[in-house]
Design an enzyme around this catalytic site. Structure first.
Site, PDB file in Angstrom:
ATOM      1  N   ARG A 282      -0.606   0.548   0.739  1.00 42.52           N
ATOM      2  CA  ARG A 282      -0.513   1.464   1.874  1.00 42.52           C
ATOM      3  C   ARG A 282      -1.877   2.048   2.233  1.00 42.52           C
ATOM      4  NH1 ARG A 282       2.624   2.287  -2.216  1.00 42.52           N
ATOM      5  NH2 ARG A 282       2.489   4.046  -3.619  1.00 42.52           N
TER       6      ARG A 282
ATOM      7  N   ASP B 187      -1.059   7.540   1.246  1.00 39.80           N
ATOM      8  CA  ASP B 187       0.158   8.043   0.620  1.00 39.80           C
ATOM      9  C   ASP B 187      -0.099   9.495   0.254  1.00 39.80           C
ATOM     10  OD1 ASP B 187       2.708   8.067  -0.564  1.00 39.80           O
ATOM     11  OD2 ASP B 187       1.893   7.523  -2.524  1.00 39.80           O
TER      12      ASP B 187
ATOM     13  N   ARG C 223       0.544   4.717   8.484  1.00 37.27           N
ATOM     14  CA  ARG C 223       1.442   4.348   7.379  1.00 37.27           C
ATOM     15  C   ARG C 223       2.779   3.897   7.939  1.00 37.27           C
ATOM     16  NH1 ARG C 223       3.187   6.540   1.854  1.00 37.27           N
ATOM     17  NH2 ARG C 223       4.694   4.929   1.300  1.00 37.27           N
TER      18      ARG C 223
ATOM     19  N   ASP D  45       1.789  12.921  -1.251  1.00 36.48           N
ATOM     20  CA  ASP D  45       2.980  13.423  -1.930  1.00 36.48           C
ATOM     21  C   ASP D  45       2.849  14.913  -2.188  1.00 36.48           C
ATOM     22  OD1 ASP D  45       4.388  10.960  -2.261  1.00 36.48           O
ATOM     23  OD2 ASP D  45       3.071  10.449  -3.939  1.00 36.48           O
TER      24      ASP D  45
END
Length: 170
Positions: free
Chosen positions: A93, A96, A84, A98
């Site tokens: 991307r 990802d 990334r 989170d």
């Protein structure tokens, strides 16, 4: 003592579901951590920058002894190890990750906000979270995830369940 955390997972480059599954494997390899549940995978329409492929998204539940800051650094390390590169917000991307929730707490620091500040606005997060824990309460808003989902405008937030074993390319 471990802390229950939820990690949002997404990808829309290359073989997104393969990248997401690889990320789950890497999350399970973090020190003093283990993945205890994984939501189904969904295809979701991109948010923000719309001229890109749809995402594969899901959520992993993780039990960890890492602090929230250590966990954030670990997931940023996984993203970097998987290739990334951050150039612009909401771009396509390879992966990802989170940190959506960390225990039942609220953290507001310069480089870390938990719950994730847009968690309650995103179907691609709320639906998998509800799959994992339908009675989970948002620690700041004090409302169940399902209740937040019911009140969310779904316009432009298409979500399609993926069949088990389906591998999607962009």
């Amino acid at each position: 003592m471990t802390t229950r955390s939820y990690i949002g997972i997404g990808s829309n480059l290359g073989e997104p579901q393969v990248h997401c599954q690889d990320a789950v494997h890497r999350l399970g390899g973090l020190p003093e951590s283990r993945v205890t549940a994984l939501s189904p995978w969904y295809l979701s329409r991109p948010v923000g920058v719309v001229d890109q492929g749809w995402f594969v998204n899901g959520v992993a539940r993780l039990e960890t002894r890492l602090t929230a800051g250590e966990l954030l650094q670990a997931i940023l390390g996984i993203e970097a190890d998987m290739g990334r590169v951050r150039k612009q917000r909401w771009e396509a991307r390879i992966i990802d990750l989170d940190l959506l929730l960390y225990g039942t707490g609220h953290i507001c620091e310069e480089d870390l906000t938990v719950p994730h500040p847009r968690l309650h606005l995103r179907r691609f997060v709320l639906v998998p979270l509800k799959d994992l824990d339908p009675v989970l309460i948002h620690p700041v808003l004090g409302r169940a995830i399902g209740e937040l989902l019911e009140g969310l405008d779904a316009e432009g937030q298409d979500l399609i369940p993926l069949k088990a074993g389906l591998i999607c390319g962009s």
